[in-house]
Scaffold this active site. Structure first.
Site, PDB file in Angstrom:
ATOM      1  NE  ARG A 242      -3.979   2.006   2.137  1.00  0.00           N
ATOM      2  CZ  ARG A 242      -4.350   2.825   3.119  1.00  0.00           C
ATOM      3  NH1 ARG A 242      -3.784   2.761   4.298  1.00  0.00           N
ATOM      4  NH2 ARG A 242      -5.299   3.720   2.894  1.00  0.00           N
TER       5      ARG A 242
ATOM      6  CG  HIS B 246      -1.297   5.371  -0.378  1.00  0.00           C
ATOM      7  ND1 HIS B 246      -1.996   5.827   0.720  1.00  0.00           N
ATOM      8  CD2 HIS B 246      -2.156   4.556  -1.031  1.00  0.00           C
ATOM      9  CE1 HIS B 246      -3.214   5.284   0.734  1.00  0.00           C
ATOM     10  NE2 HIS B 246      -3.327   4.504  -0.321  1.00  0.00           N
TER      11      HIS B 246
ATOM     12  CG  ASN C 180      -1.213   8.630   3.051  1.00  0.00           C
ATOM     13  OD1 ASN C 180      -1.711   7.644   2.505  1.00  0.00           O
ATOM     14  ND2 ASN C 180      -0.450   9.489   2.402  1.00  0.00           N
TER      15      ASN C 180
ATOM     16  CG  HIS D  78      -8.165  -3.730  -1.208  1.00  0.00           C
ATOM     17  ND1 HIS D  78      -9.170  -2.787  -1.331  1.00  0.00           N
ATOM     18  CD2 HIS D  78      -7.020  -3.010  -1.033  1.00  0.00           C
ATOM     19  CE1 HIS D  78      -8.654  -1.569  -1.253  1.00  0.00           C
ATOM     20  NE2 HIS D  78      -7.355  -1.675  -1.080  1.00  0.00           N
TER      21      HIS D  78
END
Ligand code: HEM
Ligand SMILES: *[C@@H]1O[C@H](CO)[C@@H](O)[C@H](O)[C@H]1NC(C)=O
Length: 316
Positions: free
Chosen positions: A59, A63, A91, A190
Site C-alpha cells: 500500500r 500511495h 494516510n 485487497h
C-alpha cells in the site's frame, strides 16, 4: 584508438541512458549486486514476524506512486518547507511500514553507500511482500531517484477514498494512465491487509441492500456504529495473509469490505473482470503484475533529477 572508441562508446551509453530515462531491472547490477538479496531477506524476516507487513508495504508503494509519481515522497516527514503526505486523509493513522523501509535502507546502505534510492527500495520491497504472501512475482524496473519534495495537497487530491464510486475510481486511475481493467486488477491487492472501522462503517451500516447479511453481522460485531474507529477487519476475511483471488470471489458474494471494493462488482463495467479474476488465478497474476509495472512507471525521477536520499525520511 580502440581505448578512445571504447570510452566514447561508454559515454554514449551513459548519456543515452540519462536522456532516455527508462527504468531497467538491472540498474544496480554493478553498483549494488546484493540489493535484491538484502531487500528480500529483510522483508522475509519482517513478514514472518508480522504477515500484514507485506500488505502495508504494498500500500505504501501505491500511495507513493499516485502522488507526484514513484519518487519516495510518501516517506518524507514534514519540513519547514513543506507539509508531507503522511497526514493526508488516506494516510493518517493508517499507512504503516515506514520503520521497515528504514531498516531495509540501513541494511542496503551498509553494503552500498549512497547508491540505491528509497523509491526503488520501496518498489522491490512491495514486490517481495506480495511474493512472500504467496502472490505472483514480477521483474521490477529500477533506476528511480528520490524527490526533494512532498505534497500534502497532492496526496489529498490523488488518493482514492473508500467512499468513491466506480466512475470516480476509474477517473482517478485514468489520470495516472491506468485503465479501468488495471484498476480492477490492482484492487486485487485487497486480498491482503486490514482496514479500520472508520473506512468501512458507512458501507456496512448504510448499504445493507448491497451486502451479504451474515457478513454484515460479523463486521458490525467489531465495528460499532459509534466509536471503535480504529478497530481492524481483514479486507479479505477468508485468507487475509494469502495473496490469492479470494477477494474477487468475495465481491461476487457481496462481501466487499469497502464501499469502493463492492463498486467493482455492482452491475457495472468491471463485473466481467471481477468474474474472470474470481475464476482464474492465472488471469489475475498476469493482469496484476502487468499493472504493478505500469503503476511503478508513473513519472519516475531519473538521470540528474532528484537525489539518492541518505535517509528515507529526510531530503539530503
Ligand atoms: C481502487 C482504489 C482504492 C481504494 C479506494 C483503496 C482504499 C483503501 C482503504 C480505505 C484501506 C484501509 C485503510 C485503513 O482503514 O487504514 C486500504 C488498505 C489497503 N490497500 Fe487499498 N485502496 C485502493 C487501491 C489499492 C491499490 C491499487 C493497492 C495496491 C496495489 C492497494 C493496497 C492496499 C493494501 C495492501 C491495504 C492493506 C494495508 C495494511 O493492511 O496495512 N489498494 N485501501
Ligand atoms: C499520461 O500520458 C500522457 C500522454 O502520453 C503524458 O503526457 C502524461 O504525463 C502521462 N501521465 C502520467 C501520470 O504518467
Amino acid at each position: 584508438m580502440y581505448f578512445i572508441a571504447r570510452i566514447s562508446f561508454l559515454w554514449l551509453l551513459i548519456c543515452a541512458n540519462i536522456i532516455n530515462a527508462q527504468l531497467t531491472p538491472n540498474f544496480y547490477a554493478r553498483s549494488c549486486p546484493k540489493l535484491h538479496n538484502i531487500v528480500r531477506t529483510t522483508m522475509a524476516l519482517a513478514v514472518a514476524r508480522e504477515p500484514r507487513m507485506g500488505a502495508s508495504i504494498l500500500r505504501l508503494f501505491f500511495h507513493d506512486c499516485f502522488v507526484n509519481g514513484c519518487d519516495g515522497s510518501v516517506l518524507l516527514e514534514d519540513t519547514p518547507a513543506f507539509k508531507g503526505e503522511k497526514n493526508a486523509y488516506a494516510n493518517q493513522n493508517s499507512l504503516k511500514g515506514f520503520k521497515l523501509i528504514d531498516i531495509i535502507k540501513k541494511n542496503v546502505e551498509a553494503k552500498c553507500k549512497n547508491t540505491v534510492s528509497c523509491s526503488d527500495i520501496l518498489a522491490l520491497a512491495a514486490r517481495d511482500g506480495v511474493v512472500l504472501l504467496g502472490g505472483p512475482r514480477w521483474t521490477v524496473p529500477l533506476g528511480r531517484r528520490d524527490a526533494r519534495f512532498a505534497s500534502l495537497n497532492a496526496a489529498n487530491v490523488n488518493l482514492p477514498p473508500p467512499t468513491a464510486n466506480l466512475a470516480t475510481l476509474i477517473s482517478i486511475f485514468a489520470s495516472k494512465n491506468l485503465t479501468a481493467r488495471d484498476m480492477t486488477a490492482l484492487s486485487g491487492a485487497h486480498t491482503i491487509g486490514m482496514a479500520r472501522c472508520s473506512s468501512y462503517r458507512s458501507h456496512i451500516y448504510n448499504e445493507a441492500n448491497n451486502i451479504n447479511a451474515g457478513f454484515v453481522a460479523a463486521r458490525m460485531s467489531t465495528c460499532p456504529s459509534v466509536g471503535g474507529d480504529d478497530n481492524l477487519a481483514p479486507l479479505d476475511m477468508n485468507t487475509p495473509n494469502q495473496f490469492d483471488n479470494s477477494y474477487f470471489r468475495n465481491l461476487m458474494a457481496r462481501q466487499g469490505l469497502l464501499h469502493s471494493d463492492q463498486e467493482l462488482f455492482n452491475g457495472g463495467s468491471q463485473d466481467a473482470w471481477v468474474r474472470l479474476y474470481a475464476k482464474s488465478n492465472y488471469a489475475l497474476a498476469q493482469d496484476f503484475t502487468a499493472a504493478m509495472i505500469k503503476m511503478g512507471n508513473i513519472s519516475p525521477l531519473t538521470g540528474f533529477n532528484g537525489e539518492i536520499r541518505r535517509h528515507c525520511r529526510f531530503v539530503n
